[in-house]
Design an enzyme around this catalytic site. Structure first.
Site, mmCIF file in Angstrom:
data_model
loop_
_atom_site.group_PDB
_atom_site.id
_atom_site.type_symbol
_atom_site.label_atom_id
_atom_site.label_comp_id
_atom_site.label_asym_id
_atom_site.label_seq_id
_atom_site.Cartn_x
_atom_site.Cartn_y
_atom_site.Cartn_z
ATOM 1 N N ASN A 162 62.531 -33.563 59.100
ATOM 2 C CA ASN A 162 62.954 -34.947 59.008
ATOM 3 C C ASN A 162 62.465 -35.515 57.665
ATOM 4 O O ASN A 162 61.258 -35.501 57.392
ATOM 5 C CB ASN A 162 62.336 -35.697 60.202
ATOM 6 C CG ASN A 162 62.679 -37.164 60.197
ATOM 7 O OD1 ASN A 162 62.588 -37.813 59.166
ATOM 8 N ND2 ASN A 162 63.050 -37.687 61.341
ATOM 9 N N HIS A 165 60.668 -40.025 55.591
ATOM 10 C CA HIS A 165 59.542 -40.636 54.874
ATOM 11 C C HIS A 165 59.660 -40.521 53.368
ATOM 12 O O HIS A 165 58.983 -41.252 52.641
ATOM 13 C CB HIS A 165 58.225 -40.073 55.393
ATOM 14 C CG HIS A 165 57.984 -40.523 56.804
ATOM 15 N ND1 HIS A 165 57.860 -41.852 57.133
ATOM 16 C CD2 HIS A 165 57.927 -39.841 57.962
ATOM 17 C CE1 HIS A 165 57.708 -41.955 58.447
ATOM 18 N NE2 HIS A 165 57.762 -40.759 58.971
ATOM 19 N N HIS A 198 67.041 -40.224 60.329
ATOM 20 C CA HIS A 198 67.228 -41.276 61.333
ATOM 21 C C HIS A 198 67.803 -42.494 60.607
ATOM 22 O O HIS A 198 67.104 -43.134 59.822
ATOM 23 C CB HIS A 198 65.878 -41.606 61.979
ATOM 24 C CG HIS A 198 65.964 -42.599 63.093
ATOM 25 N ND1 HIS A 198 64.885 -42.938 63.864
ATOM 26 C CD2 HIS A 198 66.993 -43.346 63.569
ATOM 27 C CE1 HIS A 198 65.236 -43.833 64.768
ATOM 28 N NE2 HIS A 198 66.512 -44.103 64.600
ATOM 29 N N ARG A 200 68.458 -45.952 60.843
ATOM 30 C CA ARG A 200 68.081 -47.055 61.737
ATOM 31 C C ARG A 200 68.961 -48.267 61.505
ATOM 32 O O ARG A 200 69.466 -48.487 60.392
ATOM 33 C CB ARG A 200 66.621 -47.445 61.493
ATOM 34 C CG ARG A 200 65.633 -46.514 62.139
ATOM 35 C CD ARG A 200 64.208 -46.989 61.881
ATOM 36 N NE ARG A 200 63.285 -46.276 62.732
ATOM 37 C CZ ARG A 200 62.861 -46.710 63.911
ATOM 38 N NH1 ARG A 200 63.261 -47.876 64.373
ATOM 39 N NH2 ARG A 200 62.031 -45.994 64.631
ATOM 40 N N ARG A 204 65.538 -49.230 57.357
ATOM 41 C CA ARG A 204 64.238 -49.356 56.699
ATOM 42 C C ARG A 204 63.922 -48.171 55.784
ATOM 43 O O ARG A 204 63.152 -48.288 54.866
ATOM 44 C CB ARG A 204 63.125 -49.538 57.724
ATOM 45 C CG ARG A 204 62.856 -48.323 58.556
ATOM 46 C CD ARG A 204 61.674 -48.516 59.465
ATOM 47 N NE ARG A 204 61.947 -49.462 60.537
ATOM 48 C CZ ARG A 204 61.213 -49.550 61.647
ATOM 49 N NH1 ARG A 204 60.160 -48.783 61.790
ATOM 50 N NH2 ARG A 204 61.512 -50.399 62.588
ATOM 51 N N GLU A 225 69.867 -38.645 63.609
ATOM 52 C CA GLU A 225 69.201 -39.386 64.701
ATOM 53 C C GLU A 225 69.681 -40.816 64.656
ATOM 54 O O GLU A 225 69.730 -41.417 63.571
ATOM 55 C CB GLU A 225 67.698 -39.407 64.425
ATOM 56 C CG GLU A 225 66.881 -38.549 65.299
ATOM 57 C CD GLU A 225 65.406 -38.734 64.957
ATOM 58 O OE1 GLU A 225 64.917 -39.866 64.969
ATOM 59 O OE2 GLU A 225 64.782 -37.722 64.645
ATOM 60 N N THR A 256 59.638 -44.020 66.462
ATOM 61 C CA THR A 256 60.178 -43.937 67.820
ATOM 62 C C THR A 256 59.014 -43.813 68.807
ATOM 63 O O THR A 256 58.163 -42.942 68.653
ATOM 64 C CB THR A 256 61.097 -42.703 67.937
ATOM 65 O OG1 THR A 256 61.930 -42.661 66.775
ATOM 66 C CG2 THR A 256 61.953 -42.780 69.173
ATOM 67 N N GLU A 306 65.901 -33.133 73.375
ATOM 68 C CA GLU A 306 64.731 -32.957 72.505
ATOM 69 C C GLU A 306 63.547 -33.533 73.264
ATOM 70 O O GLU A 306 63.510 -34.727 73.563
ATOM 71 C CB GLU A 306 64.912 -33.686 71.171
ATOM 72 C CG GLU A 306 63.681 -33.493 70.283
ATOM 73 C CD GLU A 306 63.790 -34.180 68.919
ATOM 74 O OE1 GLU A 306 64.915 -34.280 68.374
ATOM 75 O OE2 GLU A 306 62.743 -34.622 68.412
ATOM 76 N N HIS A 346 58.182 -34.778 67.474
ATOM 77 C CA HIS A 346 57.469 -36.050 67.303
ATOM 78 C C HIS A 346 55.967 -35.830 67.323
ATOM 79 O O HIS A 346 55.422 -35.305 68.285
ATOM 80 C CB HIS A 346 57.845 -37.103 68.355
ATOM 81 C CG HIS A 346 57.711 -38.487 67.775
ATOM 82 N ND1 HIS A 346 56.506 -39.105 67.622
ATOM 83 C CD2 HIS A 346 58.637 -39.330 67.254
ATOM 84 C CE1 HIS A 346 56.680 -40.282 67.048
ATOM 85 N NE2 HIS A 346 57.967 -40.448 66.803
HETATM 86 N N1 PXP Z 1 62.137 -36.353 66.705
HETATM 87 C C1 PXP Z 1 62.510 -37.637 66.837
HETATM 88 C C2 PXP Z 1 63.522 -37.972 67.882
HETATM 89 C C3 PXP Z 1 61.963 -38.649 66.012
HETATM 90 O O1 PXP Z 1 62.355 -39.918 66.168
HETATM 91 C C4 PXP Z 1 61.051 -38.273 65.008
HETATM 92 C C5 PXP Z 1 60.494 -39.314 64.086
HETATM 93 O O2 PXP Z 1 61.479 -39.828 63.280
HETATM 94 C C6 PXP Z 1 60.695 -36.913 64.910
HETATM 95 C C7 PXP Z 1 61.232 -35.975 65.775
HETATM 96 C C8 PXP Z 1 59.731 -36.427 63.889
HETATM 97 O O3 PXP Z 1 58.464 -36.966 64.150
HETATM 98 P P1 PXP Z 1 57.316 -36.809 63.102
HETATM 99 O O4 PXP Z 1 57.744 -37.554 61.873
HETATM 100 O O5 PXP Z 1 56.128 -37.420 63.787
HETATM 101 O O6 PXP Z 1 57.149 -35.351 62.831
#
Ligand code: PXP
Length: 397
Positions: A162, A165, A198, A200, A204, A225, A256, A306, A346
């Site tokens: 992901n 960030h 993601h 949003r 953001r 996402e 999330t 997931e 997550h």
């Molecule tokens: N899976 C989902 C559904 C999420 O919303 C996120 C965070 O955006 C992640 C995985 C990844 O989480 P992390 O950034 O804590 O690794």
């Protein structure tokens, strides 16, 4: 030919026993032993120390002891039936300590010890001579590579990254850098098999432009996402990501916070999934590891779930973490039995990912924050490769 797993150690979660049984049966099948049976007995340090003292004159705990039932080959005869090839005794406590020291997933390490003990039973002994040790290692490698499909062999767990960030840093100045599109390409070059973003409602971090360009540039798989809103469904149907993961979304949250309540919102999710599937987009539902949510996810026609690993990641102390891990192990098996494909994510990081990566039914992990943070220090390429090592791609057999 069946193997038996006997758990006499209270520290070992009962939920992992079917998993170990499956690995033991594969092991015996890989090295054909007609009509023979092996017991794998999981014990405490105290119990293995007693056995080690009684049968080997060594008054200390050890990781594994093998008691062959072949009296000619091994006079240390255990009390077993005539069809017994023998018994492999493993100390769960020593295994856990050693797995931590070696930075290996605990379950994988337990299976390695099972293989080691089994290879002793079939007549190999590394203590006999250097060449005997080499032969034994070769046999262990052969059995590990042919039997343990879930640990980095024919069915490797996949890593999707992901890159939200990266966009978070860009949005801090509302400029052009750093670009999640470039970061995504670097992740792919380092071995990620999917990119997750993601989009949003409040935009953001990831912007519409990012998703559009990523759709053009990604070579592996784009997982979008999003919340199950009309706006997002229209965007997804237009862009056609390789899959959509539906998540709950709150404006005020930092990230999330929990899984979707599929049970309560079954009708609207059913509709959203139908619309996305009409555009041939497979849908994953991000859910807490609960049977009720899994069943509802199946009812509304999801292709994947997931499993939310955030509670596991936030657990305080070993007991709480083990409990959360149990819930995920059971949920993965339940979802798999429903015929759902299973991903997880997550809050996973380099330290806590091992036990999750060892869950056989999980196909893919979605990890963002930990990898992007580490990339600040060591670069994206190294950060991704290190995570791949942690989830089992790079483990030397
Ligand atoms: N899976 C989902 C559904 C999420 O919303 C996120 C965070 O955006 C992640 C995985 C990844 O989480 P992390 O950034 O804590 O690794």
């Amino acid at each position: 030919m069946p193997a038996t797993i006997i758990n006499r150690c209270p520290q070992l979660r009962q939920a992992v026993i079917p998993r170990l049984k499956k690995e033991a049966d594969r092991l015996l099948a890989a090295h054909h032993q007609p009509g023979r049976h092996v017991s794998f007995v999981l014990v405490s340090d105290q119990e293995i120390q007693t056995l080690n003292r009684t049968y080997r004159n060594k008054d200390s705990a050890t990781n594994v002891l093998s008691f062959s039932n072949d009296a000619q080959r091994d006079p240390m005869l255990a009390v077993t039936g005539s069809h017994e090839l023998g018994e492999v005794i493993i100390s769960v406590e020593t295994a856990r300590r050693e797995a931590t020291e070696l930075n290996q997933p605990f379950l994988l390490y337990l299976v390695r010890l099972m293989v080691h003990g089994f290879v002793h039973l079939i007549g190999y002994d590394h203590e006999r001579s250097p060449s005997a040790a080499q032969e034994m290692t070769a046999m262990e490698k052969k059995l590990l590579s042919t039997t343990i499909t879930s640990f980095g062999r024919s069915h490797m767990i996949k890593l999707a990254i992901n890159v939200d960030h990266v966009a978070t840093i860009r949005q801090a100045r509302l400029g052009r850098e750093p670009d999640p599109v470039i970061a995504a390409a670097q992740c792919e070059l380092a071995g990620a098999v999917g990119i997750v973003v993601h989009l949003r409602e409040d935009r953001r971090h990831i912007q519409d432009r990012d998703v559009r360009i990523l759709r053009e540039t990604i070579q592996t798989k784009l997982n979008l996402e999003m919340a199950a809103t009309e706006e997002m469904i229209a965007i997804a149907r237009d862009i056609k990501p390789d899959m959509v993961t539906l998540v709950p979304e709150k404006r005020e949250e930092l990230t999330t916070e929990g899984g979707l309540d599929v049970v309560s919102f079954a009708d609207s999710l059913d509709r959203a999934i139908g619309e996305l599937q009409d555009s041939e987009i497979p849908v994953s539902l991000f859910i807490d590891p609960l049977e009720s949510q899994i069943e509802a996810a199946d009812d509304v026609g999801a292709t994947f779930v997931e499993l939310h690993t955030g509670t596991y990641a936030d657990a305080q102390g070993d007991d709480e973490r083990e409990e959360e891990l149990d819930r995920i192990v059971e949920a993965a098996a339940t979802a798999f039995d429903f015929g759902l494909r299973v991903n997880a994510g997550h809050g996973l990081n380099y330290v806590n990912v091992g036990p999750i990566a060892a869950i056989e039914e999980i196909e893919e992990l979605s990890i963002g924050h930990a990898i992007i943070c580490r990339a600040l220090y060591v670069g994206i390429d190294q950060a991704v490769r290190e995570m791949r090592e942690q989830i089992g791609y790079g483990i030397e057999l």
